[in-house]
Design a protein around this motif. Sequence first.
Motif, PDB file in Angstrom:
ATOM      1  N   ALA A 378      43.475  51.523  63.654  1.00 28.35           N
ATOM      2  CA  ALA A 378      43.331  51.128  65.027  1.00 28.35           C
ATOM      3  C   ALA A 378      42.397  52.515  64.916  1.00 28.35           C
ATOM      4  O   ALA A 378      42.410  53.451  64.269  1.00 28.35           O
ATOM      5  CB  ALA A 378      44.779  50.958  65.757  1.00 28.35           C
ATOM      6  N   LEU A 379      41.746  51.979  65.286  1.00 24.32           N
ATOM      7  CA  LEU A 379      40.250  53.552  66.310  1.00 24.32           C
ATOM      8  C   LEU A 379      41.406  54.232  67.190  1.00 24.32           C
ATOM      9  O   LEU A 379      41.944  53.225  68.269  1.00 24.32           O
ATOM     10  CB  LEU A 379      38.998  52.802  66.316  1.00 24.32           C
ATOM     11  CG  LEU A 379      38.645  52.369  65.158  1.00 24.32           C
ATOM     12  CD1 LEU A 379      36.896  52.173  65.279  1.00 24.32           C
ATOM     13  CD2 LEU A 379      38.079  53.954  64.186  1.00 24.32           C
ATOM     14  N   PRO A 380      40.918  55.086  67.756  1.00 21.42           N
ATOM     15  CA  PRO A 380      41.868  55.603  68.356  1.00 21.42           C
ATOM     16  C   PRO A 380      41.212  55.800  69.870  1.00 21.42           C
ATOM     17  O   PRO A 380      39.349  55.026  69.734  1.00 21.42           O
ATOM     18  CB  PRO A 380      41.988  57.667  67.955  1.00 21.42           C
ATOM     19  CG  PRO A 380      40.544  57.468  67.073  1.00 21.42           C
ATOM     20  CD  PRO A 380      40.042  56.005  66.181  1.00 21.42           C
ATOM     21  N   ILE A 381      41.639  55.139  70.998  1.00 17.08           N
ATOM     22  CA  ILE A 381      40.798  54.721  72.099  1.00 17.08           C
ATOM     23  C   ILE A 381      41.016  55.986  73.333  1.00 17.08           C
ATOM     24  O   ILE A 381      40.670  56.072  74.184  1.00 17.08           O
ATOM     25  CB  ILE A 381      41.658  53.816  72.675  1.00 17.08           C
ATOM     26  CG1 ILE A 381      42.967  53.992  73.301  1.00 17.08           C
ATOM     27  CG2 ILE A 381      41.850  52.360  72.419  1.00 17.08           C
ATOM     28  CD1 ILE A 381      44.341  53.299  74.162  1.00 17.08           C
ATOM     29  N   SER A 382      40.945  57.056  72.893  1.00 20.43           N
ATOM     30  CA  SER A 382      40.911  58.577  73.417  1.00 20.43           C
ATOM     31  C   SER A 382      40.344  59.370  72.202  1.00 20.43           C
ATOM     32  O   SER A 382      40.922  59.447  71.742  1.00 20.43           O
ATOM     33  CB  SER A 382      42.102  58.791  73.721  1.00 20.43           C
ATOM     34  OG  SER A 382      42.840  59.616  73.336  1.00 20.43           O
ATOM     35  N   MET A 383      39.129  60.479  73.180  1.00 17.13           N
ATOM     36  CA  MET A 383      38.916  61.694  72.412  1.00 17.13           C
ATOM     37  C   MET A 383      39.006  62.493  73.447  1.00 17.13           C
ATOM     38  O   MET A 383      39.108  62.494  73.910  1.00 17.13           O
ATOM     39  CB  MET A 383      37.897  60.851  71.820  1.00 17.13           C
ATOM     40  CG  MET A 383      36.857  61.582  70.900  1.00 17.13           C
ATOM     41  SD  MET A 383      35.289  61.277  70.271  1.00 17.13           S
ATOM     42  CE  MET A 383      35.542  59.983  68.577  1.00 17.13           C
ATOM     43  N   SER A 384      39.556  64.024  72.399  1.00 16.63           N
ATOM     44  CA  SER A 384      39.449  64.887  73.281  1.00 16.63           C
ATOM     45  C   SER A 384      37.343  65.730  72.633  1.00 16.63           C
ATOM     46  O   SER A 384      37.127  65.238  71.583  1.00 16.63           O
ATOM     47  CB  SER A 384      40.465  65.788  72.485  1.00 16.63           C
ATOM     48  OG  SER A 384      40.219  66.698  71.316  1.00 16.63           O
ATOM     49  N   PRO A 385      37.708  67.052  73.636  1.00 21.35           N
ATOM     50  CA  PRO A 385      36.292  67.721  73.006  1.00 21.35           C
ATOM     51  C   PRO A 385      36.319  68.548  71.517  1.00 21.35           C
ATOM     52  O   PRO A 385      35.592  67.957  70.597  1.00 21.35           O
ATOM     53  CB  PRO A 385      36.218  68.650  74.514  1.00 21.35           C
ATOM     54  CG  PRO A 385      37.207  68.345  75.158  1.00 21.35           C
ATOM     55  CD  PRO A 385      38.029  67.198  74.763  1.00 21.35           C
ATOM     56  N   GLY A 526      33.069  41.504  69.960  1.00 19.60           N
ATOM     57  CA  GLY A 526      32.619  41.508  71.046  1.00 19.60           C
ATOM     58  C   GLY A 526      33.765  41.162  72.504  1.00 19.60           C
ATOM     59  O   GLY A 526      33.875  41.542  73.289  1.00 19.60           O
ATOM     60  N   VAL A 527      35.131  42.465  71.915  1.00 21.26           N
ATOM     61  CA  VAL A 527      35.515  42.854  72.154  1.00 21.26           C
ATOM     62  C   VAL A 527      34.631  44.281  72.954  1.00 21.26           C
ATOM     63  O   VAL A 527      34.940  44.606  73.188  1.00 21.26           O
ATOM     64  CB  VAL A 527      36.824  43.182  71.836  1.00 21.26           C
ATOM     65  CG1 VAL A 527      38.119  43.688  72.887  1.00 21.26           C
ATOM     66  CG2 VAL A 527      37.539  41.930  70.834  1.00 21.26           C
ATOM     67  N   GLN A 528      35.321  44.005  74.545  1.00 21.59           N
ATOM     68  CA  GLN A 528      35.248  45.089  75.653  1.00 21.59           C
ATOM     69  C   GLN A 528      36.250  46.460  75.938  1.00 21.59           C
ATOM     70  O   GLN A 528      37.421  46.601  75.699  1.00 21.59           O
ATOM     71  CB  GLN A 528      35.478  44.615  77.253  1.00 21.59           C
ATOM     72  CG  GLN A 528      35.127  45.504  78.480  1.00 21.59           C
ATOM     73  CD  GLN A 528      33.478  46.043  77.743  1.00 21.59           C
ATOM     74  OE1 GLN A 528      32.894  44.695  77.282  1.00 21.59           O
ATOM     75  NE2 GLN A 528      32.734  46.828  78.203  1.00 21.59           N
ATOM     76  N   ARG A 529      35.619  47.292  74.946  1.00 19.25           N
ATOM     77  CA  ARG A 529      37.118  48.385  75.047  1.00 19.25           C
ATOM     78  C   ARG A 529      36.543  49.684  75.795  1.00 19.25           C
ATOM     79  O   ARG A 529      35.583  49.785  76.747  1.00 19.25           O
ATOM     80  CB  ARG A 529      36.215  48.689  74.240  1.00 19.25           C
ATOM     81  CG  ARG A 529      36.834  48.026  72.781  1.00 19.25           C
ATOM     82  CD  ARG A 529      37.563  48.391  71.953  1.00 19.25           C
ATOM     83  NE  ARG A 529      38.307  47.251  71.062  1.00 19.25           N
ATOM     84  CZ  ARG A 529      39.075  46.888  69.969  1.00 19.25           C
ATOM     85  NH1 ARG A 529      40.462  47.484  70.617  1.00 19.25           N
ATOM     86  NH2 ARG A 529      39.139  45.991  69.726  1.00 19.25           N
ATOM     87  N   GLU A 530      37.353  50.369  76.338  1.00 13.95           N
ATOM     88  CA  GLU A 530      37.700  51.527  77.052  1.00 13.95           C
ATOM     89  C   GLU A 530      37.680  52.736  76.707  1.00 13.95           C
ATOM     90  O   GLU A 530      38.770  53.126  76.286  1.00 13.95           O
ATOM     91  CB  GLU A 530      38.571  51.335  78.890  1.00 13.95           C
ATOM     92  CG  GLU A 530      37.989  50.612  79.594  1.00 13.95           C
ATOM     93  CD  GLU A 530      36.972  50.278  80.690  1.00 13.95           C
ATOM     94  OE1 GLU A 530      37.124  51.767  80.798  1.00 13.95           O
ATOM     95  OE2 GLU A 530      36.261  49.593  80.912  1.00 13.95           O
ATOM     96  N   ILE A 531      36.979  53.799  75.973  1.00 12.73           N
ATOM     97  CA  ILE A 531      37.273  54.708  75.413  1.00 12.73           C
ATOM     98  C   ILE A 531      37.894  56.069  76.923  1.00 12.73           C
ATOM     99  O   ILE A 531      36.510  56.353  77.266  1.00 12.73           O
ATOM    100  CB  ILE A 531      36.300  55.261  74.404  1.00 12.73           C
ATOM    101  CG1 ILE A 531      35.704  54.221  73.203  1.00 12.73           C
ATOM    102  CG2 ILE A 531      37.066  56.128  73.717  1.00 12.73           C
ATOM    103  CD1 ILE A 531      37.064  53.009  72.482  1.00 12.73           C
ATOM    104  N   GLU A 532      38.804  56.673  76.304  1.00 16.35           N
ATOM    105  CA  GLU A 532      38.814  57.866  77.214  1.00 16.35           C
ATOM    106  C   GLU A 532      38.420  59.302  76.505  1.00 16.35           C
ATOM    107  O   GLU A 532      38.500  59.052  75.698  1.00 16.35           O
ATOM    108  CB  GLU A 532      40.339  58.119  77.362  1.00 16.35           C
ATOM    109  CG  GLU A 532      40.685  59.045  79.173  1.00 16.35           C
ATOM    110  CD  GLU A 532      41.975  59.239  79.070  1.00 16.35           C
ATOM    111  OE1 GLU A 532      42.716  59.751  77.709  1.00 16.35           O
ATOM    112  OE2 GLU A 532      42.361  59.755  79.665  1.00 16.35           O
ATOM    113  N   ILE A 533      37.564  59.975  77.235  1.00 14.75           N
ATOM    114  CA  ILE A 533      37.143  61.177  76.814  1.00 14.75           C
ATOM    115  C   ILE A 533      38.213  62.469  77.629  1.00 14.75           C
ATOM    116  O   ILE A 533      37.876  61.821  78.719  1.00 14.75           O
ATOM    117  CB  ILE A 533      35.600  61.220  76.700  1.00 14.75           C
ATOM    118  CG1 ILE A 533      34.951  59.780  76.405  1.00 14.75           C
ATOM    119  CG2 ILE A 533      35.150  62.836  75.771  1.00 14.75           C
ATOM    120  CD1 ILE A 533      35.186  60.525  74.496  1.00 14.75           C
TER     121      ILE A 533
END
Length: 672
Positions: A378-385, A526-533
Amino acid sequence: EELAWTAAKSIEAHLVAGKTNIALVAQDRLAARRARALLSRFGPGLRIRDETGWKLSTTRAAASLNSWLELIRSPKEGPSASALLEFLQNPFFDLAHTLHKPSEACVSLVAQLEDILIASQAKSGWETFRIAIERANAYSSSRGTVPHESLLELLTLLQRHHAQWLELKLDCENAYALLQSNLQSMGMAQELEKDSAGKQLLEVLKTFDLGAGAYRQISMRLPEWLSLLKTIIEEASYQEVGQQAEATLSILPLSSTRLREFDAVVLVGCDEQQLPAFSEPPLFFSDTLNRLLKASTLTAQYIQQARDLSQLLISCPQVDLLWQSKSKSGEPLRPSAWISRLRTQLLDWPILEAKPDTYSSLSDPLQEAVTTVNPDIALPISMSPSAYKALRDCPYRYYVRSILGLRKAKEFEEGFDASLAGQVLHALLKNFFQALKTEEQKPHSSIHQGEDARREWMREHLTKYSEKEFERLIKGDARVTGTLRDWQKQIPSFVEWQLQREAEGWQYHDAELPVGFMVSLTDPDGVQREIEIAGRADRFDINTNNSTTAAVIDYKNQGINKIKKRADHLLDDPQLLIYARAVNENAIAAHLPGRNIEQAEWVSLKADLKKADDKIVRSYLVEQMPEMMVQFSEQLSDDLEVLWARKPMKAFAPDSVCQYCEARGICRKGMW
Ligand code: SF4
């Protein structure tokens, strides 16, 4: 190593041939020790009796007791973290017994403590450890996980024991009694009793009980008493307990083979340097003096060894004589002269060359390190600076750190950790500015009586907050005082910078605030992803002349030149732009309703004070902010799309980045 393997193999051959009473003569002690380690792999079927002498102090039990002695001898501020952990990790310490808690409640408690101390680089002192645990507890509570309450309890308990030793008016009787009571209350006495070396250690300790004799009232200082105790343990030797086994191997010196019978004997170290062996005469007892005194001379030692060897060769049905053909320095080494003489008589006595087992195969050297993320990961769905910076610096590094989640096991570093100083500075600045905000609300405060009064208040209070925040750290490690002094020198110039900023209309608003935004993308399926920064911004200011403007500030505990270099690569380290976008997209969540971030800057907490007051540069502004924001947003979307498309991630970074990279052992840069 080869000699030890050959010795082990030759003993193995004797065992296979059904011999049950074998001797290993340790002419070469090092090789014999190594052979012993190899032979212990045979398990309980082979009983190994080491007669060459094994000191009690080298056993785990003695090391455990020693770890406690080291802890109680530490200064009143407290032990070093490594001394504390060494004691807590010793297998004879019973944590559940000490805390009066069920053992399930204590599982991995010490490991947690180690993680906390290393993460916060709390290197020494009870107070420092306590701060680190309290911080970790506060963090756990804020994240809804369970805080480590028992750790504080454990720390208090150990500190109390330590204090008892420091306060004790020590004499031989009460010190012994206190040590015994410590061992009992921490469950160590009970655990040592179950171990064979531990049992012998407790017996040795009993001989140190001077309570009943004439020496009971002798008072001494703690270090003296401890070194006396250590000397006694050092002198005791460990007797291995006999156990039933199919075969016995005795490791002994040549002299101990006299009048004994063995099925087979293996003699390691039969080279010209070690057979015969002789011991250096002590002090001024030269060989001549020894002869005059009729003491043991070199010649006498040689004669005795020759006799021992010949009786061994005569009495034992099978003796293997092993030696190395090369010395440590690689020089050719001949067999002992005695063996050469024997061979002149026994012409058909063969010398067999022992060859180590070798395996060969073809290697396939790496050409470069590149990876494609497995679809099951799984790829991380949030990312820090900082994670985004890692992705920009080197995609492979991001893969190792953030996707695989691998981290280097941390250790305590030498010297005081700068990151801890950074955390403290951030905390004290926040406290100071919050106090300033409160003070401004008071109508009669001196702060409203002109710039000089305001300056005076700021200097005084910033100094006060600095001392308060650093106080506990200094208690734990007095070296931190230097860091505080360095910062205190910065205070006047920092206050000037703040006043200047206020004159331009900027007013402190908030600090240490978590902010973030979402990036939407469609992955290749084709999946919509929401990534939090998301990250935590150091400080926000608002402009009093313009009700829609705000600024973001990032404190850096480094000089302005380093900050300028950072600014040159803004898009690879866009921390400030991330915070700015977070506020611009959701100003209410950032407590800045109706405002837009139009200014972003780094502020140095280590400005160069050698310059004249008006030449000191403390802050550095992000130039062309609007253009940069657009470029950054495009770049971020592109990078995330590439990441989510699971395209190959290559190890590629300049040496300046690789130098401190934890993933180097995995990408193996330097090998390709
Ligand atoms: S050592 Fe350099 S190339 Fe290798 S992963 Fe780290 S940053 Fe990338």
